[in-house]
Design an enzyme around this catalytic site. Structure first.
Site, mmCIF file in Angstrom:
data_model
loop_
_atom_site.group_PDB
_atom_site.id
_atom_site.type_symbol
_atom_site.label_atom_id
_atom_site.label_comp_id
_atom_site.label_asym_id
_atom_site.label_seq_id
_atom_site.Cartn_x
_atom_site.Cartn_y
_atom_site.Cartn_z
ATOM 1 N N GLY A 10 43.964 100.128 -57.984
ATOM 2 C CA GLY A 10 43.774 101.153 -58.238
ATOM 3 C C GLY A 10 42.549 101.846 -58.823
ATOM 4 O O GLY A 10 42.122 102.851 -59.244
ATOM 5 N N GLU B 269 52.999 102.549 -54.790
ATOM 6 C CA GLU B 269 52.895 104.500 -54.111
ATOM 7 C C GLU B 269 54.267 104.293 -53.217
ATOM 8 O O GLU B 269 54.972 105.877 -53.531
ATOM 9 C CB GLU B 269 51.633 104.750 -53.194
ATOM 10 C CG GLU B 269 49.911 103.378 -54.195
ATOM 11 C CD GLU B 269 49.220 103.022 -53.679
ATOM 12 O OE1 GLU B 269 49.219 103.111 -52.210
ATOM 13 O OE2 GLU B 269 48.333 102.848 -54.306
ATOM 14 N N ASN C 159 45.068 95.948 -47.581
ATOM 15 C CA ASN C 159 45.626 97.340 -47.774
ATOM 16 C C ASN C 159 44.610 98.648 -47.489
ATOM 17 O O ASN C 159 44.385 98.228 -48.333
ATOM 18 C CB ASN C 159 46.628 97.478 -48.296
ATOM 19 C CG ASN C 159 47.462 99.169 -48.556
ATOM 20 O OD1 ASN C 159 47.527 99.538 -47.555
ATOM 21 N ND2 ASN C 159 48.538 98.796 -49.710
ATOM 22 N N TRP C 160 44.735 98.984 -46.700
ATOM 23 C CA TRP C 160 43.344 100.501 -45.974
ATOM 24 C C TRP C 160 43.898 101.770 -46.585
ATOM 25 O O TRP C 160 43.342 102.487 -46.715
ATOM 26 C CB TRP C 160 43.418 100.203 -44.707
ATOM 27 C CG TRP C 160 42.345 98.984 -44.892
ATOM 28 C CD1 TRP C 160 41.674 97.780 -45.793
ATOM 29 C CD2 TRP C 160 41.481 98.644 -43.574
ATOM 30 N NE1 TRP C 160 40.846 96.768 -45.024
ATOM 31 C CE2 TRP C 160 40.834 97.650 -43.481
ATOM 32 C CE3 TRP C 160 41.787 99.160 -42.466
ATOM 33 C CZ2 TRP C 160 40.298 96.886 -43.072
ATOM 34 C CZ3 TRP C 160 40.753 98.434 -41.309
ATOM 35 C CH2 TRP C 160 39.918 97.160 -41.053
ATOM 36 N N LYS C 161 45.947 101.821 -47.326
ATOM 37 C CA LYS C 161 46.558 102.959 -47.445
ATOM 38 C C LYS C 161 46.026 103.844 -46.226
ATOM 39 O O LYS C 161 45.725 103.668 -45.679
ATOM 40 C CB LYS C 161 46.045 103.516 -48.527
ATOM 41 C CG LYS C 161 46.023 102.201 -49.656
ATOM 42 C CD LYS C 161 46.563 102.383 -51.178
ATOM 43 C CE LYS C 161 46.195 100.882 -52.445
ATOM 44 N NZ LYS C 161 46.455 100.913 -53.832
ATOM 45 N N GLY D 40 43.810 95.945 -51.856
ATOM 46 C CA GLY D 40 43.202 97.567 -51.811
ATOM 47 C C GLY D 40 41.309 98.139 -51.647
ATOM 48 O O GLY D 40 40.996 97.570 -50.053
ATOM 49 N N GLY D 41 40.659 98.900 -52.744
ATOM 50 C CA GLY D 41 39.903 99.434 -52.991
ATOM 51 C C GLY D 41 39.027 98.224 -52.303
ATOM 52 O O GLY D 41 38.782 98.288 -50.962
ATOM 53 N N HIS E 262 55.367 98.967 -51.586
ATOM 54 C CA HIS E 262 54.235 99.169 -51.989
ATOM 55 C C HIS E 262 54.586 100.040 -53.342
ATOM 56 O O HIS E 262 55.213 100.846 -53.409
ATOM 57 C CB HIS E 262 53.433 99.279 -51.730
ATOM 58 C CG HIS E 262 51.803 99.798 -51.892
ATOM 59 N ND1 HIS E 262 51.214 100.522 -52.804
ATOM 60 C CD2 HIS E 262 50.987 98.720 -52.329
ATOM 61 C CE1 HIS E 262 50.439 99.995 -53.222
ATOM 62 N NE2 HIS E 262 49.772 99.174 -52.737
ATOM 63 N N SER F 16 43.306 95.182 -58.215
ATOM 64 C CA SER F 16 42.168 95.467 -58.890
ATOM 65 C C SER F 16 41.560 93.814 -58.618
ATOM 66 O O SER F 16 40.814 93.513 -59.561
ATOM 67 C CB SER F 16 41.288 95.878 -60.286
ATOM 68 O OG SER F 16 41.980 96.907 -60.646
ATOM 69 N N GLU G 115 52.451 93.482 -58.183
ATOM 70 C CA GLU G 115 51.001 94.351 -58.207
ATOM 71 C C GLU G 115 51.800 94.940 -59.393
ATOM 72 O O GLU G 115 52.580 96.095 -59.315
ATOM 73 C CB GLU G 115 51.157 95.077 -57.198
ATOM 74 C CG GLU G 115 50.953 94.509 -55.776
ATOM 75 C CD GLU G 115 50.025 95.161 -54.378
ATOM 76 O OE1 GLU G 115 49.008 94.931 -54.438
ATOM 77 O OE2 GLU G 115 50.707 95.940 -54.387
HETATM 78 C C1 PEP Z 1 46.540 97.683 -53.720
HETATM 79 O O1 PEP Z 1 46.749 99.214 -53.145
HETATM 80 O O2 PEP Z 1 48.339 97.162 -53.132
HETATM 81 C C2 PEP Z 1 46.214 97.249 -53.890
HETATM 82 C C3 PEP Z 1 45.790 95.946 -55.270
HETATM 83 O O3 PEP Z 1 45.105 98.124 -54.774
HETATM 84 P P1 PEP Z 1 43.647 98.262 -55.278
HETATM 85 O O4 PEP Z 1 43.084 96.757 -55.311
HETATM 86 O O5 PEP Z 1 43.099 99.136 -55.029
HETATM 87 O O6 PEP Z 1 43.857 97.954 -57.262
#
Ligand code: PEP
Length: 250
Positions: A172, A96, A9-11, A233-234, A94, A212, A166
């Site tokens: 993040g 966010e 997920n590049w957000k 994500g990251g 999600h 993470s 999640e």
């Molecule tokens: C996400 O955005 O769904 C996520 C899990 O981000 P990260 O891996 O950066 O914690």
């Protein structure tokens, strides 16, 4: 046997050029794999990224959609528009979107039903905040989010859904849930699916962990019996780290 599924997920990150280059790197270096893989770029880059993923082992996912098919909904994107761009998946609910943009379980539910009706695979996110975990409410929060977001689905529809657990406190932040913490919630979720649907559906639904995930912690997490993949994500925005997580899923 549930096929492991790793999605990135590049957000709201990357330029068009960066998104295309990242996709090219992933597609070229992935090789043959049994792992299901997808990337979710910002919606304005879905077309460009989709040109690169077309015919490859990397699926295209959107990060959100609107539940209506068309009409006067300025700024929104429908399921059929995502299909036009080559999307197979859509991330819904999600944290966010829930916590920053105020999305409710009812809205997520409308989107899930519309995505399924259109033929998209919804990746439905649930997870507790740190405050809720510390108040011992993880199980009830996740259960309520599942019941609300997945209301009205038939057994057959539910079999086509991917759930992503999640924990909000792990997204993040670099604070990853321990494999035991994650497995406990995943096992609870599978038991919940068994009571709400049936044992076959519960056994078939993939439940990803997100929060993470990195190449060095992915192996242990993905080795848990009820963790069937990761929503990343990251670490999905670098070819090496995303491929490292996919390798850990093998
Ligand atoms: C996400 O955005 O769904 C996520 C899990 O981000 P990260 O891996 O950066 O914690």
């Amino acid at each position: 046997m549930r096929r492991p599924f790793i999605a990135g997920n590049w957000k709201m990150n990357l330029s068009r050029e960066e998104a295309v280059a990242l996709t090219q790197g992933i597609v070229e270096q992935l090789g043959t794999t049994d792992i299901e893989v997808a990337v979710a770029p910002p919606s304005v880059y879905l077309d460009a990224v989709g040109q690169v993923t077309k015919g490859s082992g990397v699926g295209l996912s959107a990060q959100n959609m609107y539940h209506e098919a068309n009409g006067a909904f300025t700024g929104e994107i429908s399921a059929s528009m995502l299909l036009d761009l080559g999307c197979k998946y859509v991330i819904l609910g999600h944290s966010e979107r829930r916590h920053i943009l105020g999305e409710t379980d009812e809205e997520v539910n409308r989107k899930v039903l519309a995505a399924l009706a259109a033929g998209l695979v919804p990746i439905v996110c649930v997870g507790e905040t740190l405050e809720q975990r510390e108040a011992d409410k993880t199980q009830s929060v996740v259960q309520q989010q599942c019941d609300g977001s997945l209301a009205g689905l038939t057994n057959e529809q539910m079999s086509g859904v991917v759930v992503a657990y999640e924990p909000v406190w792990a997204i993040g932040t670099g604070k990853v849930a321990t494999p035991e913490q994650a497995e406990e919630v995943h096992a609870d979720l599978r038991r919940l699916l068994e009571t709400r649907y049936n044992p076959e559906v519960a056994a078939a639904v993939r439940i990803q962990y997100g929060g993470s995930v990195k190449p060095d912690n992915a192996g242990e997490l993905l080795g848990q019996p009820n963790i069937d993949g990761a929503l990343v994500g990251g670490a999905s925005m670098k070819v090496d780290s995303f491929l490292g997580i996919i390798a850990a899923a093998k």
